[in-house]
Every structure is written in structure tokens, then in C-alpha cells.
Design a protein around this motif. Structure first.
Motif, PDB file in Angstrom:
ATOM      1  N   CYS A 488       0.707  -1.176  -0.195  1.00  0.00           N
ATOM      2  CA  CYS A 488      -0.289   0.004  -0.144  1.00  0.00           C
ATOM      3  C   CYS A 488       1.106   1.484   0.256  1.00  0.00           C
ATOM      4  CB  CYS A 488      -0.185   0.040   1.311  1.00  0.00           C
ATOM      5  SG  CYS A 488      -1.654  -1.210   1.486  1.00  0.00           S
ATOM      6  N   LEU A 489       2.185   1.199   1.166  1.00  0.00           N
ATOM      7  CA  LEU A 489       2.760   2.254   0.773  1.00  0.00           C
ATOM      8  C   LEU A 489       3.511   2.742  -0.385  1.00  0.00           C
ATOM      9  CD1 LEU A 489       4.880   1.708   4.403  1.00  0.00           C
ATOM     10  CD2 LEU A 489       3.244   3.775   3.375  1.00  0.00           C
ATOM     11  N   LEU A 603      -5.681   6.289  -3.572  1.00  0.00           N
ATOM     12  CA  LEU A 603      -6.718   7.132  -2.313  1.00  0.00           C
ATOM     13  C   LEU A 603      -6.739   5.834  -0.854  1.00  0.00           C
ATOM     14  CD1 LEU A 603      -9.262  10.047  -2.815  1.00  0.00           C
ATOM     15  CD2 LEU A 603      -6.852  10.409  -2.226  1.00  0.00           C
ATOM     16  N   CYS A 604      -7.430   5.392  -1.949  1.00  0.00           N
ATOM     17  CA  CYS A 604      -7.908   3.089  -1.030  1.00  0.00           C
ATOM     18  C   CYS A 604      -6.892   3.126  -0.163  1.00  0.00           C
ATOM     19  CB  CYS A 604      -8.080   2.312  -2.055  1.00  0.00           C
ATOM     20  SG  CYS A 604      -8.238   0.336  -0.774  1.00  0.00           S
ATOM     21  N   TYR A 605      -5.280   2.470  -1.341  1.00  0.00           N
ATOM     22  CA  TYR A 605      -3.923   2.786  -0.612  1.00  0.00           C
ATOM     23  C   TYR A 605      -3.513   3.486   0.113  1.00  0.00           C
ATOM     24  CZ  TYR A 605      -3.263  -0.197  -4.823  1.00  0.00           C
ATOM     25  OH  TYR A 605      -3.367  -1.114  -6.079  1.00  0.00           O
ATOM     26  N   GLU A 606      -3.592   4.750   0.653  1.00  0.00           N
ATOM     27  CA  GLU A 606      -3.214   5.637   1.438  1.00  0.00           C
ATOM     28  C   GLU A 606      -3.971   5.172   2.678  1.00  0.00           C
ATOM     29  OE1 GLU A 606      -3.547   9.634   0.470  1.00  0.00           O
ATOM     30  OE2 GLU A 606      -2.122   9.227  -1.794  1.00  0.00           O
ATOM     31  N   GLU A 607      -5.645   4.929   2.475  1.00  0.00           N
ATOM     32  CA  GLU A 607      -6.420   4.576   3.842  1.00  0.00           C
ATOM     33  C   GLU A 607      -5.740   3.544   3.996  1.00  0.00           C
ATOM     34  OE1 GLU A 607     -10.874   4.335   5.021  1.00  0.00           O
ATOM     35  OE2 GLU A 607     -10.220   4.915   2.227  1.00  0.00           O
ATOM     36  N   ALA A 608      -5.690   2.472   3.746  1.00  0.00           N
ATOM     37  CA  ALA A 608      -4.874   1.451   3.905  1.00  0.00           C
ATOM     38  C   ALA A 608      -3.190   1.099   4.860  1.00  0.00           C
ATOM     39  CB  ALA A 608      -5.397   0.348   3.070  1.00  0.00           C
ATOM     40  N   ALA A 609      -2.532   2.088   3.968  1.00  0.00           N
ATOM     41  CA  ALA A 609      -1.580   1.810   4.712  1.00  0.00           C
ATOM     42  C   ALA A 609      -1.391   2.873   6.132  1.00  0.00           C
ATOM     43  CB  ALA A 609      -0.585   3.198   3.710  1.00  0.00           C
ATOM     44  N   ALA A 610      -2.721   3.600   6.336  1.00  0.00           N
ATOM     45  CA  ALA A 610      -2.772   4.587   7.653  1.00  0.00           C
ATOM     46  C   ALA A 610      -3.076   3.543   8.688  1.00  0.00           C
ATOM     47  CB  ALA A 610      -3.139   5.374   7.286  1.00  0.00           C
ATOM     48  N   VAL A 611      -3.671   2.542   8.893  1.00  0.00           N
ATOM     49  CA  VAL A 611      -4.567   1.610   9.743  1.00  0.00           C
ATOM     50  C   VAL A 611      -3.513   0.838  10.461  1.00  0.00           C
ATOM     51  CG1 VAL A 611      -5.892  -0.524   9.893  1.00  0.00           C
ATOM     52  CG2 VAL A 611      -6.421   0.605   7.802  1.00  0.00           C
ATOM     53  N   ARG A 612      -3.871   1.643  11.577  1.00  0.00           N
ATOM     54  CA  ARG A 612      -2.794   1.009  13.092  1.00  0.00           C
ATOM     55  C   ARG A 612      -3.346   0.692  14.544  1.00  0.00           C
ATOM     56  NH1 ARG A 612       0.078   1.655   9.585  1.00  0.00           N
ATOM     57  NH2 ARG A 612       1.897   3.364   9.465  1.00  0.00           N
ATOM     58  N   GLY A 613      -3.159  -0.206  15.255  1.00  0.00           N
ATOM     59  CA  GLY A 613      -3.842  -0.454  15.637  1.00  0.00           C
ATOM     60  C   GLY A 613      -4.430  -2.018  16.018  1.00  0.00           C
ATOM     61  N   SER A 614      -5.202  -2.735  17.202  1.00  0.00           N
ATOM     62  CA  SER A 614      -5.786  -4.179  17.057  1.00  0.00           C
ATOM     63  C   SER A 614      -6.550  -4.663  15.841  1.00  0.00           C
ATOM     64  CB  SER A 614      -6.937  -4.292  18.278  1.00  0.00           C
ATOM     65  OG  SER A 614      -8.290  -2.985  18.161  1.00  0.00           O
ATOM     66  N   GLN A 615      -6.195  -6.013  15.168  1.00  0.00           N
ATOM     67  CA  GLN A 615      -6.727  -6.137  14.161  1.00  0.00           C
ATOM     68  C   GLN A 615      -6.482  -5.603  12.850  1.00  0.00           C
ATOM     69  OE1 GLN A 615     -10.849  -7.045  14.983  1.00  0.00           O
ATOM     70  NE2 GLN A 615     -10.158  -9.068  15.600  1.00  0.00           N
ATOM     71  N   ALA A 616      -5.080  -4.816  13.016  1.00  0.00           N
ATOM     72  CA  ALA A 616      -4.407  -3.978  12.054  1.00  0.00           C
ATOM     73  C   ALA A 616      -5.235  -4.948   9.952  1.00  0.00           C
ATOM     74  CB  ALA A 616      -3.620  -2.835  11.716  1.00  0.00           C
ATOM     75  N   TYR A 617      -4.121  -6.087  10.162  1.00  0.00           N
ATOM     76  CA  TYR A 617      -4.134  -6.798   9.043  1.00  0.00           C
ATOM     77  C   TYR A 617      -6.125  -7.160   8.977  1.00  0.00           C
ATOM     78  CZ  TYR A 617      -3.567 -10.893   6.115  1.00  0.00           C
ATOM     79  OH  TYR A 617      -2.483 -11.492   4.801  1.00  0.00           O
ATOM     80  N   GLN A 618      -6.585  -7.400   9.048  1.00  0.00           N
ATOM     81  CA  GLN A 618      -8.173  -7.343   8.645  1.00  0.00           C
ATOM     82  C   GLN A 618      -8.593  -6.059   8.366  1.00  0.00           C
ATOM     83  OE1 GLN A 618      -6.635  -8.564  11.577  1.00  0.00           O
ATOM     84  NE2 GLN A 618      -6.708 -11.148  11.195  1.00  0.00           N
ATOM     85  N   ASN A 626     -13.418  -3.312  -0.160  1.00  0.00           N
ATOM     86  CA  ASN A 626     -14.096  -2.743  -0.723  1.00  0.00           C
ATOM     87  C   ASN A 626     -13.777  -0.959  -1.645  1.00  0.00           C
ATOM     88  OD1 ASN A 626     -15.851  -3.930   1.113  1.00  0.00           O
ATOM     89  ND2 ASN A 626     -15.398  -2.788   3.158  1.00  0.00           N
ATOM     90  N   GLY A 627     -12.276  -0.408  -1.124  1.00  0.00           N
ATOM     91  CA  GLY A 627     -12.266   0.591  -2.320  1.00  0.00           C
ATOM     92  C   GLY A 627     -11.799   0.234  -3.600  1.00  0.00           C
ATOM     93  N   ILE A 628     -11.692  -1.243  -3.526  1.00  0.00           N
ATOM     94  CA  ILE A 628     -11.341  -1.680  -4.961  1.00  0.00           C
ATOM     95  C   ILE A 628     -12.583  -1.899  -5.698  1.00  0.00           C
ATOM     96  CG2 ILE A 628     -10.727  -3.487  -6.367  1.00  0.00           C
ATOM     97  CD1 ILE A 628      -8.343  -3.808  -4.534  1.00  0.00           C
ATOM     98  N   MET A 629     -13.703  -2.577  -4.978  1.00  0.00           N
ATOM     99  CA  MET A 629     -15.124  -2.839  -5.290  1.00  0.00           C
ATOM    100  C   MET A 629     -15.754  -1.595  -5.808  1.00  0.00           C
ATOM    101  SD  MET A 629     -18.154  -4.556  -3.727  1.00  0.00           S
ATOM    102  CE  MET A 629     -18.105  -3.668  -1.942  1.00  0.00           C
ATOM    103  N   ARG A 630     -15.575  -0.633  -5.138  1.00  0.00           N
ATOM    104  CA  ARG A 630     -16.073   0.617  -5.408  1.00  0.00           C
ATOM    105  C   ARG A 630     -15.491   1.443  -6.839  1.00  0.00           C
ATOM    106  NH1 ARG A 630     -15.919   1.849   0.680  1.00  0.00           N
ATOM    107  NH2 ARG A 630     -13.851   3.168  -0.393  1.00  0.00           N
ATOM    108  N   ALA A 631     -14.039   0.955  -6.817  1.00  0.00           N
ATOM    109  CA  ALA A 631     -13.582   1.714  -7.685  1.00  0.00           C
ATOM    110  C   ALA A 631     -14.355   0.631  -8.963  1.00  0.00           C
ATOM    111  CB  ALA A 631     -12.409   1.460  -7.655  1.00  0.00           C
TER     112      ALA A 631
END
Length: 652
Positions: A488-489, A603-618, A626-631
Motif C-alpha cells: 500500500c505504501l 486514495l484506497c492505498y493511502e487509507e489502507a497504509a494508515a491503518v494501525r492498532g488491533s486487528q490492523a491486518y484484517q 471495499n475500495g477496489i469494489m467501489r472503484a
């Protein structure tokens, strides 16, 4: 070259005494045309790319081909090749290496931000490979434990190694051994962090900032001058600049050798992925030939082979050659089938005899079991020599023909008292040319039609297949968390040591590529013309124009023989320039699908790369899915189709 230099000087002297504008323009044009032929024919090199995953034996193979054992560092337990290395020869007596550095501060800060994101200490998971490599790069530049610092803290720190002010470190030595000692620390990368402080280790610490290395050796009997070997490590790089160079090097190679060790060819599928990457160069690069080179072909357990083949009396020498022959036949059939799926059936590479080489660098040097010829190192050298001679002879003949036509025209002007009239532009061909250019435009437009239907069909297949593609890319059982963050980065494209090259954009576009590959290959290949290629349209235009020149010039122009030859040659030159443009632009056209998809998903990649915390992978997986589906629902694949069509129109 000397003749052309002398002729250009003479024409310059003539220009200084001419007063008639028409004659001056004509002579200046001829001088400029000769000047375009002046550069040494060897300046335009032939690139041969050695392309393979880490540990495949590329550097060892290259050392054997250039006949210099241990010249390039070979993979061991502590280091491997970290950047693209180019090797060529020249007429200099010195051995030279140029280490090119990445010293742009803005670029490094952006790169550093991505590395820090991969070593986030607040996230606990089992994905250590990407985290370890990111930590290794940070500690190499800023010192031990630097990977625990924040991005802001690192920006305030000074590097522990002095960064050269110059973007290039140059070594010139009298022997290959001396040059190897000087340059190897800059080529190797450490595989683990430690407390090394030696001078050599300090040089190795620069490896995250090294862009590429260019090596020039004195003239050699085994490497023709004008051939450049490119050792292309792994399947890309997290470093954006080096990954960009990785792609550029593959696309500029005329020949690609996919290098893989014998055992990996038998037991793994990595070489098949590398072959697919190499085959893309036919569509979007300069590649004309591809082969699979199986290294370490001398490695064989004789007792197991005897039992498996029920041949108790066979010796090791015969067993190796028999096994290698069998593997060659099997892999050649597989590669030929894949090439036939991607390329027109009359392509030269599809019909060539040797698609697979089985080589042994160790036996080349030691000769314990195999002769030098049986190691196939000399066979690869002979292939290089033949390919080089064929390509260079063609270029030299074209240059010579152009020069002779210009000289003949100049000779015909010497005794002509009415030269000014002869050199003035003729208007009687203008209307004809305008008409033929319009017809060429229509012909090129028709040329692109065979791509349009497969392009539409590919878009529909991509829309049906994208969910399956996402699942295969995102769902891994273990050890994928930080790898996915790295993807994603890097805007959907990342070269992982564990999972090899991951490219979400190209994977989503793959159903379209599979549909258009055959048509695209027919339209854009230049080396052989068929009814559907751009080359056929250009050749038809050239033939019609030259026929008109034959009819009109012979009737209306004095000294017509020399002028006709010159005008015909200029038509060849113009069409030749168009063919060069096609080769340069086809990569941009082919890649426009993946680039368009990447732009849609930024934008989808940026949003995914910024995810942190518990269950970050999921949560990252959910953001991407969801981002790819919307696109897709918003017309992502249709925009990719439109982008390719726009690029085709721009070429027209």
C-alpha cells in the motif's frame, strides 16, 4: 567515423564561403544529416539482462561469462547483490567502476517515512521479513537501534556514515582484482544488523542509497565491445528509485536471460513468474529474445539418479548430461507454449532452437566432471557474439547506405552550375504527400482495430474476475501483515523477498492483458512485418512515396539518379525514425492499463497504509477490498480502457 568527421568539416568550410540562401540551406541540411551518423556505432549498446531471484547464481554466471572468477560478489550467508550492476568493455586499459548514489534529500525523507511505517513497534505480528529489511536499512544509515526511533527523530539525526557530496563514486584500477576489492563492498548488502565497524562494513552501510553500479573493463576476447550485461537483482525493490530502474533495465534489454538454479527449476514455480515478467518486455520493451538459464547444472545425487532411472552402470558425467538434456526438452516445450500464447507464431523467438541453457560455473572453473564446452558457458558467449554481430552489421550497413547516398548527391552538385535551382524545395510533390499522409493516418487507425474488441472483452472479464484476484492477493495465512502495508505504501506494487513481486494494479488488469496480448504483439512488433502490423502500414506508405519519386524525379530533375537515391533514402530515414518512436512509446501504451488502475486506487492505498492498532491486518484487507469494489463499480476498468485508447490515438 573518420570519413564522416572529415566530410562534416569540409562541408562546414564550404558553408563559410557560400552566399546563395538556397544552396546554403541545402548544404547545411546535408552536413546535419552526416552529423547524425557521426557517433560511434558502439555508442548504442546491446543490453543483455540477467534476471532472477536472489541466490539464483546470476553474479556467479556473469563472472564465468566475463572469465573473471569472484569479480562480482557472490551470494553467501551474509551478503548478496543489492543493486543493478552493468558490465561492459571499452578500449581503455583501466578497470573502472562508477557507483551512482541516491542523494536527493526530499526523496530520502519520503522513503524513510515508508520504512518507519514498516517497523512500527506498536504492532505485534509474525510478519518479520519486511520489518527486518526496513530496520536493516534504517540502522545502516543512522546506526544501531535507530529503527526504534520515530520519523521526526530520525530526520533530526545525522547519518553515521559520511554521505559523499558527489552523486557518483569512481574507482580506476589497473587490475580486475584491485577493482573488485574496491567496489564489492558497495554492491553487497548485509542480511542482518550487527555491530560491525570495519572500513568495509562502513562502505556496505551505504547500500540503501546506491542506485546502480556501472563497470567498464578493458577490451576482452570474450565480450564484444558494445555489449552491456545487466545483473538485475531479485524482483524489484522497496526503494522507489531502484524499483523504477529495475523496470527500466528490463525494458531496455534486447536479450533477457531468466536465471534460476537447477533445483528451483525442478521444484519451484519462481522461474515461471520471472519468465512472465520477462515476456512482458516483448510487449512493452526492446526485447527480441528470451531464454531460461539453469545454473548449478552439475549438482546431482548420482545414487538417487541411478535408482530413479534404473541405470546402475551410468557414471556421474553421463548422468548429468542425460538429466540436463531431458530437463531442457521439457522446459523448452513449456516456454514455447507460453510464448505462443503471447506472441505471433512467426516470431523469431518462438521458432529458435535454444530456449533453455543448462550451465555450471563451478565446473567451468574446476572441470572435475564436465568439460568447458559441456558447461555451456562458451555456448552462451557464442550466442552473444552472433547476436551482437548481426545487430551491429545491420546498423552499420544502414549508416553506410545513408552516407553513400549523401556523398553521391554532393558529388553530383560539384559540376552543376544551376545547383541553387536543384536544391530548392519542389512543390509538385506537396499535394501528393498530403494525400498519402492522410491515407497513412487512416491505415494506422485501422491497424488499432484488432486491439479494440479484445480490449472490450478483457474489461468485462476483469470485472468478473476482480473479487477472485483480490482474495488471492490479500488472503495469506501467516506473515503477510507488513508486506501488505508495504504494498500500500508503494501504491500497489512491492518487491518482497518472501512473496516475490506483488503488483495489485497489474493483477487486476491481467484479464485485459491476456485478451489483448496477441493482437498487441502483432500490431507493435517491428522486427517482422505481417498484414496487421504498424510496420506494414509504414512500409506501404514508404513504397508508395518512393514509387512517386521514381516517376516524377526521373522526368523533371537534372542529375536525377543521385537525387532520386537521396530522396528515397530520406524516406527510409523518416520511416526508420517513426519505427524508433513506436518502440519507445509502446511501453507507455501497454502499461497505461495498470497506471490508470493505480491512479484510481491511490486514495484506497493511502487509507489502507494508515491503518494501525488491533486487528490492523484484517482492517487493511477490508479497506482494500471495499475500495477496489467501489472503484470497479465506479468504472475503473472502463477508464483503463479509455486510457489505452487515448494513448493509441496519441501515437497515431
Amino acid at each position: 567515423k573518420n570519413v564522416l568527421d572529415t566530410s562534416s568539416r569540409k562541408l562546414t568550410q564550404i558553408l563559410s564561403v557560400l552566399s546563395q540562401p538556397g544552396v546554403r540551406d541545402g548544404i547545411q541540411y546535408l552536413r546535419n544529416r552526416l552529423a547524425t551518423l557521426k557517433p560511434n556505432i558502439l555508442v548504442d549498446p546491446i543490453y543483455i539482462g540477467l534476471f532472477g531471484s536472489t541466490g539464483a547464481g546470476k553474479s556467479t554466471l556473469l563472472n564465468a561469462i566475463i572469465d573473471k572468477n569472484f569479480f562480482l560478489p557472490v551470494s553467501g550467508s551474509s551478503a548478496c547483490t543489492s543493486c543493478v550492476v552493468q558490465i561492459n568493455t571499452s578500449r581503455s586499459k583501466q578497470h573502472e567502476a562508477r557507483i551512482h548514489l541516491l542523494t536527493d534529500e526530499a526523496w530520502w525523507k519520503d522513503e524513510l517515512k515508508g520504512l518507519v511505517a514498516l517497523v512500527d513497534p506498536n504492532e505485534d505480528d509474525e510478519d518479520n521479513d519486511e520489518r527486518s529489511e526496513a530496520a536493516l536499512k534504517i540502522s545502516a544509515i543512522y546506526g544501531k537501534k535507530a529503527e526504534t526511533k520515530s520519523y521526526e527523530e530520525l530526520c533530526r539525526m545525522k547519518p553515521i556514515v559520511p554521505i559523499p557530496v558527489s552523486r557518483c563514486i569512481v574507482f580506476k584500477e589497473s587490475t580486475a582484482e584491485e577493482l573488485s576489492d574496491k567496489m564489492c563492498p558497495y554492491i553487497r548488502s548485509p542480511t542482518s544488523a550487527g555491530g560491525e565497524t570495519s572500513e568495509e562494513d562502513r562502505k556496505i552501510q551505504l547500500w540503501p542509497l546506491i542506485k546502480n553500479v556501472e563497470v567498464t573493463l578493458p577490451h576482452s576476447q570474450v565480450i564484444p565491445e558494445g555489449v552491456v550485461f545487466v545483473d538485475i537483482p531479485g524482483t524489484g525493490d522497496f526503494n522507489s528509485k531502484r524499483d523504477e530502474m529495475w523496470k527500466e533495465n528490463i525494458n531496455k534489454c534486447s536479450v533477457i536471460w531468466v536465471v534460476s538454479s537447477f533445483q528451483r527449476i525442478l521444484g519451484e514455480k519462481t522461474h515461471e513468474m520471472l519468465l512472465r515478467e520477462g515476456m512482458k518486455a516483448f510487449q512493452c520493451g526492446m526485447c527480441r529474445d528470451i531464454s531460461l538459464v539453469a545454473t548449478k547444472s552439475d549438482e546431482l545425487n548420482l545414487e538417487e539418479y541411478k535408482w530413479e532411472r534404473k541405470k546402475s552402470n551410468i557414471n556421474k558425467h553421463d548422468a548429468i548430461l542425460e538429466r540436463n538434456k531431458t530437463v531442457k526438452q521439457e522446459k523448452s516445450r513449456t516456454i514455447k507454449k507460453k510464448l505462443e500464447e503471447k506472441l505471433p507464431s512467426d516470431s523469431e523467438v518462438v521458432r529458435k532452437a535454444d530456449l533453455v541453457y543448462t550451465v555450471s560455473a563451478r565446473e567451468y572453473w574446476q572441470g572435475e566432471t564436465l568439460s568447458k564446452e559441456e558447461t555451456e558457458i562458451p555456448k552462451l558467449r557464442e550466442y552473444i557474439r552472433r547476436f551482437y554481430v548481426e545487430q551491429k552489421r545491420n546498423v552499420l550497413m544502414d549508416h553506410t547506405a545513408e552516407a553513400m547516398a549523401i556523398f553521391s548527391l554532393i558529388w553530383s552538385l560539384q559540376s552543376n552550375q544551376n545547383a541553387e535551382l536543384q536544391l530548392k524545395k519542389k512543390n509538385y510533390l506537396k499535394d501528393f504527400m498530403v494525400q498519402k499522409i492522410a491515407e497513412l493516418e487512416k491505415s494506422i487507425q485501422d491497424c488499432f482495430l484488432p486491439i479494440e474488441q479484445p480490449l472490450r472483452e478483457g474489461v468485462e472479464e476483469a470485472k468478473n474476475a476482480y473479487k477472485k484476484t483480490i482474495r488471492s492477493l490479500l488472503n495469506h495465512n501467516r506473515g503477510y501483515h507488513q508486506t501488505l502495508r508495504a504494498v500500500c505504501l508503494k501504491k500497489g506494487v512491492y518487491a518482497s523477498r518472501t512473496f516475490y513481486r506483488i503488483d495489485i494494479n497489474s493483477s487486476l488488469a491481467q484479464p485485459i492483458y491476456e485478451k489483448i496480448d496477441m493482437s498487441f504483439g502483432k500490431v507493435f512488433r517491428i522486427q517482422m512485418g505481417t498484414y496487421s502490423t504498424l510496420k506494414t502500414s509504414l512500409d506501404a506508405f514508404k513504397g508508395t512515396v518512393q514509387k512517386k519519386l521514381q516517376e516524377d524525379v526521373m522526368k523533371q530533375v537534372a542529375d536525377n539518379e543521385h537525387k532520386l537515391a537521396f530522396l528515397k533514402q530520406e524516406t527510409d530515414f523518416i520511416v526508420g525514425e517513426a519505427e524508433k518512436l513506436i518502440l519507445q512509446k509502446k511501453a507507455e501504451i501497454y502499461q497505461s492499463l495498470a497506471v490508470s488502475i493505480q491512479n484510481d486506487l491511490l486514495l484506497c492505498y493511502e487509507e489502507a497504509a494508515a491503518v494501525r492498532g488491533s486487528q490492523a491486518y484484517q482492517r487493511m484487507q477490508n479497506v482494500l477490498s471495499n475500495g477496489i469494489m467501489r472503484a470497479v463499480e465506479g468504472g475503473m476498468f472502463e477508464r483503463a480502457e479509455s486510457s489505452m485508447k487515448e494513448h493509441l490515438q496519441a501515437m497515431k
